[in-house]
Motif scaffolding. Structure first.
Motif, short mmCIF file in Angstrom:
data_model
loop_
_atom_site.label_atom_id
_atom_site.label_comp_id
_atom_site.label_asym_id
_atom_site.label_seq_id
_atom_site.Cartn_x
_atom_site.Cartn_y
_atom_site.Cartn_z
N GLU A 11 -2.02 -1.72 -10.10
CA GLU A 11 -2.76 -1.16 -8.97
C GLU A 11 -4.15 -1.78 -8.93
O GLU A 11 -4.80 -1.94 -9.97
CB GLU A 11 -2.87 0.35 -9.13
CG GLU A 11 -3.51 1.04 -7.94
CD GLU A 11 -3.44 2.57 -8.04
OE1 GLU A 11 -3.66 3.23 -7.03
OE2 GLU A 11 -3.15 3.08 -9.14
N ASP A 12 -4.60 -2.11 -7.75
CA ASP A 12 -5.94 -2.65 -7.57
C ASP A 12 -6.95 -1.60 -8.02
O ASP A 12 -6.94 -0.48 -7.50
CB ASP A 12 -6.15 -3.00 -6.10
CG ASP A 12 -7.47 -3.71 -5.83
OD1 ASP A 12 -8.49 -3.36 -6.45
OD2 ASP A 12 -7.47 -4.61 -4.97
N PRO A 13 -7.82 -1.91 -8.97
CA PRO A 13 -8.76 -0.90 -9.46
C PRO A 13 -9.82 -0.50 -8.44
O PRO A 13 -10.44 0.55 -8.58
CB PRO A 13 -9.40 -1.56 -10.69
CG PRO A 13 -9.20 -3.02 -10.50
CD PRO A 13 -7.94 -3.18 -9.68
N PHE A 38 -0.89 -1.89 -4.54
CA PHE A 38 -0.19 -2.39 -5.72
C PHE A 38 0.22 -3.84 -5.52
O PHE A 38 0.57 -4.25 -4.41
CB PHE A 38 1.05 -1.54 -6.01
CG PHE A 38 0.72 -0.20 -6.59
CD1 PHE A 38 0.74 0.00 -7.96
CD2 PHE A 38 0.37 0.85 -5.77
CE1 PHE A 38 0.43 1.23 -8.51
CE2 PHE A 38 0.05 2.10 -6.31
CZ PHE A 38 0.08 2.28 -7.68
N PHE A 39 0.19 -4.58 -6.61
CA PHE A 39 0.61 -5.97 -6.64
C PHE A 39 1.77 -6.11 -7.62
O PHE A 39 1.76 -5.48 -8.68
CB PHE A 39 -0.55 -6.88 -7.07
CG PHE A 39 -1.70 -6.84 -6.12
CD1 PHE A 39 -1.73 -7.66 -5.01
CD2 PHE A 39 -2.74 -5.94 -6.32
CE1 PHE A 39 -2.79 -7.60 -4.11
CE2 PHE A 39 -3.80 -5.87 -5.43
CZ PHE A 39 -3.83 -6.70 -4.33
N ARG A 82 0.87 -1.17 0.00
CA ARG A 82 0.00 0.00 0.00
C ARG A 82 0.91 1.23 0.00
O ARG A 82 1.74 1.40 0.88
CB ARG A 82 -0.91 0.00 1.21
CG ARG A 82 -1.99 1.06 1.14
CD ARG A 82 -3.07 0.86 2.18
NE ARG A 82 -3.71 -0.43 2.14
CZ ARG A 82 -4.69 -0.78 1.30
NH1 ARG A 82 -5.11 0.08 0.41
NH2 ARG A 82 -5.24 -1.98 1.37
N ILE A 83 0.75 2.05 -1.02
CA ILE A 83 1.62 3.21 -1.24
C ILE A 83 0.96 4.48 -0.71
O ILE A 83 -0.23 4.70 -0.91
CB ILE A 83 1.94 3.35 -2.75
CG1 ILE A 83 2.59 2.06 -3.29
CG2 ILE A 83 2.81 4.57 -3.02
CD1 ILE A 83 3.86 1.64 -2.61
#
Length: 112
Positions: free
Chosen positions: A49-51, A57-58, A16-17
């Motif tokens: 990035e998870d929408p 981010f993965f 998590r950014i």
């Protein structure tokens, strides 16, 4: 008929950014991806990035073998990224490393 491929090493991670560091992170991660994909022994290197959850981010990296991953991690662009990544994180990141001894390939036939 199944076939067997050579062993590979896969690194997956999620992070998590921080919103205030997102642009800096994206620039660095994009540069790392570009440089890494040009390396011998790197099979795949990407992130998304998870929408549904902005900032989550993965990452997925795949290397021909452990030696290829070790060479990657020793390169200046990888070292630079590793040194900087803690400043982008909103919380501790999670990473998983797996090594495949065998990979089986099979084919799925289309419905006729």
């Amino acid at each position: 008929m199944p076939s067997t491929a050579a062993p590979s090493v896969v690194l997956t991670a999620e992070a998590r950014i921080r919103a205030d560091r997102r642009a800096e992170f994206l620039a660095a991660a994009t540069a790392l991806r570009t440089a890494s994909r040009a390396e011998d022994g790197v099979i795949a290197f990407g992130f998304y990035e998870d929408p549904t959850e902005p900032g989550l981010f993965f990452f997925r990296e795949e290397y021909r073998d452990q030696d290829a991953m070790d060479r990657h991690m020793a390169l200046p662009h990888a070292q630079e990224y590793v040194r900087a990544q803690g400043g982008w994180l909103a919380e501790p990141a999670t990473a998983r490393l797996s090594a495949t001894e065998t990979v089986r390939e099979f084919h799925i036939q289309p419905l006729t």
